[in-house]
Design a protein around this motif. Structure first.
Motif, PDB file in Angstrom:
ATOM      1  N   TYR A 249       0.804  -1.223   0.000  1.00  0.00           N
ATOM      2  CA  TYR A 249       0.000   0.000   0.000  1.00  0.00           C
ATOM      3  C   TYR A 249       0.837   1.272   0.000  1.00  0.00           C
ATOM      4  O   TYR A 249       0.363   2.322  -0.451  1.00  0.00           O
ATOM      5  N   VAL A 250       2.071   1.184   0.445  1.00  0.00           N
ATOM      6  CA  VAL A 250       2.981   2.312   0.223  1.00  0.00           C
ATOM      7  C   VAL A 250       3.201   2.487  -1.280  1.00  0.00           C
ATOM      8  O   VAL A 250       3.206   3.614  -1.800  1.00  0.00           O
ATOM      9  N   ALA A 287       6.129   9.268   2.182  1.00  0.00           N
ATOM     10  CA  ALA A 287       7.517   9.063   2.603  1.00  0.00           C
ATOM     11  C   ALA A 287       7.583   8.632   4.065  1.00  0.00           C
ATOM     12  O   ALA A 287       8.382   7.750   4.439  1.00  0.00           O
ATOM     13  N   ALA A 288       6.749   9.244   4.909  1.00  0.00           N
ATOM     14  CA  ALA A 288       6.739   8.885   6.330  1.00  0.00           C
ATOM     15  C   ALA A 288       6.280   7.440   6.523  1.00  0.00           C
ATOM     16  O   ALA A 288       6.879   6.677   7.300  1.00  0.00           O
ATOM     17  N   ALA A 289       5.224   7.062   5.810  1.00  0.00           N
ATOM     18  CA  ALA A 289       4.741   5.682   5.916  1.00  0.00           C
ATOM     19  C   ALA A 289       5.797   4.701   5.438  1.00  0.00           C
ATOM     20  O   ALA A 289       6.002   3.631   6.036  1.00  0.00           O
ATOM     21  N   GLN A 290       6.495   5.067   4.363  1.00  0.00           N
ATOM     22  CA  GLN A 290       7.529   4.176   3.828  1.00  0.00           C
ATOM     23  C   GLN A 290       8.678   4.018   4.822  1.00  0.00           C
ATOM     24  O   GLN A 290       9.244   2.923   4.952  1.00  0.00           O
ATOM     25  N   LEU A 291       9.008   5.081   5.532  1.00  0.00           N
ATOM     26  CA  LEU A 291      10.061   4.992   6.545  1.00  0.00           C
ATOM     27  C   LEU A 291       9.646   4.077   7.691  1.00  0.00           C
ATOM     28  O   LEU A 291      10.464   3.318   8.221  1.00  0.00           O
ATOM     29  N   VAL A 292       8.380   4.128   8.087  1.00  0.00           N
ATOM     30  CA  VAL A 292       7.899   3.251   9.155  1.00  0.00           C
ATOM     31  C   VAL A 292       7.936   1.797   8.693  1.00  0.00           C
ATOM     32  O   VAL A 292       8.344   0.901   9.445  1.00  0.00           O
ATOM     33  N   ALA A 316       3.311  -0.184  11.131  1.00  0.00           N
ATOM     34  CA  ALA A 316       3.488  -0.142   9.679  1.00  0.00           C
ATOM     35  C   ALA A 316       2.180  -0.439   8.959  1.00  0.00           C
ATOM     36  O   ALA A 316       1.805   0.258   8.007  1.00  0.00           O
ATOM     37  N   LYS A 317       1.477  -1.476   9.390  1.00  0.00           N
ATOM     38  CA  LYS A 317       0.209  -1.827   8.740  1.00  0.00           C
ATOM     39  C   LYS A 317      -0.815  -0.710   8.902  1.00  0.00           C
ATOM     40  O   LYS A 317      -1.523  -0.340   7.949  1.00  0.00           O
ATOM     41  N   LEU A 318      -0.913  -0.152  10.108  1.00  0.00           N
ATOM     42  CA  LEU A 318      -1.869   0.927  10.359  1.00  0.00           C
ATOM     43  C   LEU A 318      -1.572   2.141   9.492  1.00  0.00           C
ATOM     44  O   LEU A 318      -2.463   2.666   8.798  1.00  0.00           O
ATOM     45  N   LEU A 319      -0.334   2.588   9.493  1.00  0.00           N
ATOM     46  CA  LEU A 319       0.011   3.814   8.774  1.00  0.00           C
ATOM     47  C   LEU A 319      -0.049   3.634   7.257  1.00  0.00           C
ATOM     48  O   LEU A 319      -0.497   4.535   6.540  1.00  0.00           O
ATOM     49  N   ALA A 320       0.376   2.491   6.761  1.00  0.00           N
ATOM     50  CA  ALA A 320       0.336   2.276   5.314  1.00  0.00           C
ATOM     51  C   ALA A 320      -1.092   2.259   4.799  1.00  0.00           C
ATOM     52  O   ALA A 320      -1.403   2.865   3.766  1.00  0.00           O
ATOM     53  N   GLY A 321      -1.981   1.581   5.506  1.00  0.00           N
ATOM     54  CA  GLY A 321      -3.369   1.508   5.071  1.00  0.00           C
ATOM     55  C   GLY A 321      -4.072   2.846   5.092  1.00  0.00           C
ATOM     56  O   GLY A 321      -4.724   3.240   4.115  1.00  0.00           O
ATOM     57  N   THR A 322      -3.943   3.570   6.187  1.00  0.00           N
ATOM     58  CA  THR A 322      -4.624   4.855   6.294  1.00  0.00           C
ATOM     59  C   THR A 322      -3.985   5.886   5.367  1.00  0.00           C
ATOM     60  O   THR A 322      -4.692   6.695   4.749  1.00  0.00           O
TER      61      THR A 322
END
Length: 388
Positions: A249-250, A287-292, A316-322
């Motif tokens: 999802y990233v 970019a932030a999600a990808q770093l996480v 990672a799962k939470l941030l990438a999805g949202t």
């Protein structure tokens, strides 16, 4: 490994993108994409080098999956399932095998499955069920020992790649003891029936149909050779059940930005400050999600199963999805009504991105897990419903 696999993913992504609209429109499976993946040797990405694979780390998988998803998120999502199976199998070290009581013959069977993957076979995951979702403890599919091996009977839903994979990772509960959940690698063929049910909002090309099983498999198809390992592995390797989706999802979020940039330049809308601001926020959020995701992957490679590693996995799962859903929605609004027409890349990516929060574990479940952890509880066991 990294250079070869990453270069292959970047080379294939434009091909996937060129085919994506038709597969989305028709709800058809991207057969040519999977032929390309096979020819590039990527089915062996997570297979140890000793067995003919690339021996990738989880971080290397994440980088490859992100690039593939920039081409077609649906293709990357199905590939993720195969990587999850081979990655989990390949991660069973001698020490872990001894701790879990895995017999030598089960390790030999595992090696045969991994070697087949390196040679071009690919595996799907048949875990979710209607009414149970992906919670292993709630499954209705059952198995029992017979003179010929193991007999499995039940129905699965959301089985991505159904009807196309060479084998299926099937989770089932023991008839003898319903608390025992095991996993089997069931070969495609007799005893499996695909029911075409997948006609969804997004990720329409994944062929995530229902799979009905009434099949007997050889004894060595019980993964690990020991009954009851499924729930244990879910807690030891949550990255394959949770964070492997995140990299996909990233990539979808980044694809949405790419498509928006192309559209906005074509329509000469890039001079609008509000449009540029939306792109800027989208770029920063992605970019932030990808770093996480990268940090989670780094920790998985260094300390798999560690308490802090698992916390990063769920983040990672939470941030990438949202993030994917929010980014795709924002750049679609920046592009305007013309980008909402069927067949426009942003319209498809908007729908695909919206699915990221819905894959298990959903964003709400991820947030709850993290909240319990922050409060000092046991996030795998505390809560009103079983986590797995």
């Amino acid at each position: 490994m990294t250079v070869h696999a990453l270069e292959a993913a970047r080379r294939l992504a434009p091909r996937f993108a060129a085919r994506a609209a038709q597969h989305d429109r028709d709800g058809s499976f991207p057969v040519d994409d999977f032929r390309d993946l096979r020819e590039a040797g990527l089915f062996g990405l997570m297979v140890p080098r000793a067995l003919g694979g690339m021996g990738a780390t989880f971080a290397e998988y994440a980088a490859v999956a992100t690039e593939l998803a920039r081409g077609n998120g649906a293709t990357a999502l199905v590939f993720n399932m195969h990587a999850s199976v081979t990655g989990a199998l390949g991660a069973v070290t001698e020490e872990l095998a001894e701790a879990l009581g895995v017999p030598d013959e089960a390790l030999a069977a595992r090696d045969r499955l991994l070697t087949a993957a390196a040679e071009g076979s690919w595996y799907a995951v048949a875990m979710s069920e209607r009414g149970a979702g992906a919670r292993l403890s709630q499954l209705s599919t059952v198995y029992e020992a017979t003179d010929e091996g193991w007999h499995l009977k039940g129905s699965k839903t959301f089985c991505s790649g159904a009807g196309h994979a060479d084998g299926y990772l099937v989770a089932a509960r023991s008839v003898a003891d319903q608390s025992v959940v095991s996993q089997f690698l069931v070969p495609a063929g007799d005893g499996l029936t695909v029911e075409p049910t997948w006609d969804a909002l997004g990720m329409r090309a994944t062929s995530s149909h229902d799979l009905h099983l009434d099949v007997t498999v050889p004894t060595d198809r019980l993964l690990g050779g020991v009954e009851g390992l499924a729930l244990v592995v879910a807690q030891l390797m949550p990255h394959w059940l949770v964070a492997s989706y995140a990299a996909v999802y990233v990539g979808v979020a980044r694809a949405a930005i790419d498509a928006a940039v192309e559209h906005l330049n074509e329509r000469r809308l890039a001079g609008l400050p509000a449009v540029r601001a939306r792109l800027g926020r989208a770029d920063a959020a992605t970019a932030a999600a990808q770093l996480v995701v990268a940090e989670a992957a780094r920790r998985v490679d260094e300390l798999p199963g560690d308490e802090e590693t698992n916390r990063w996995v769920w983040r990672a799962k939470l941030l990438a999805g949202t993030t994917a859903a929010e980014v795709a929605a924002s750049v679609l609004e920046a592009a305007g009504t013309s980008a909402t027409r069927r067949g426009h890349p942003l319209e498809r990516l908007y729908r695909d991105a919206r699915c990221g929060s819905l894959h298990p574990a959903t964003s709400d479940v991820c947030a709850d897990w993290l909240g319990i952890a922050a409060l000092g509880g046991d996030p795998d066991r505390d809560g009103s419903a079983p986590r797995w």
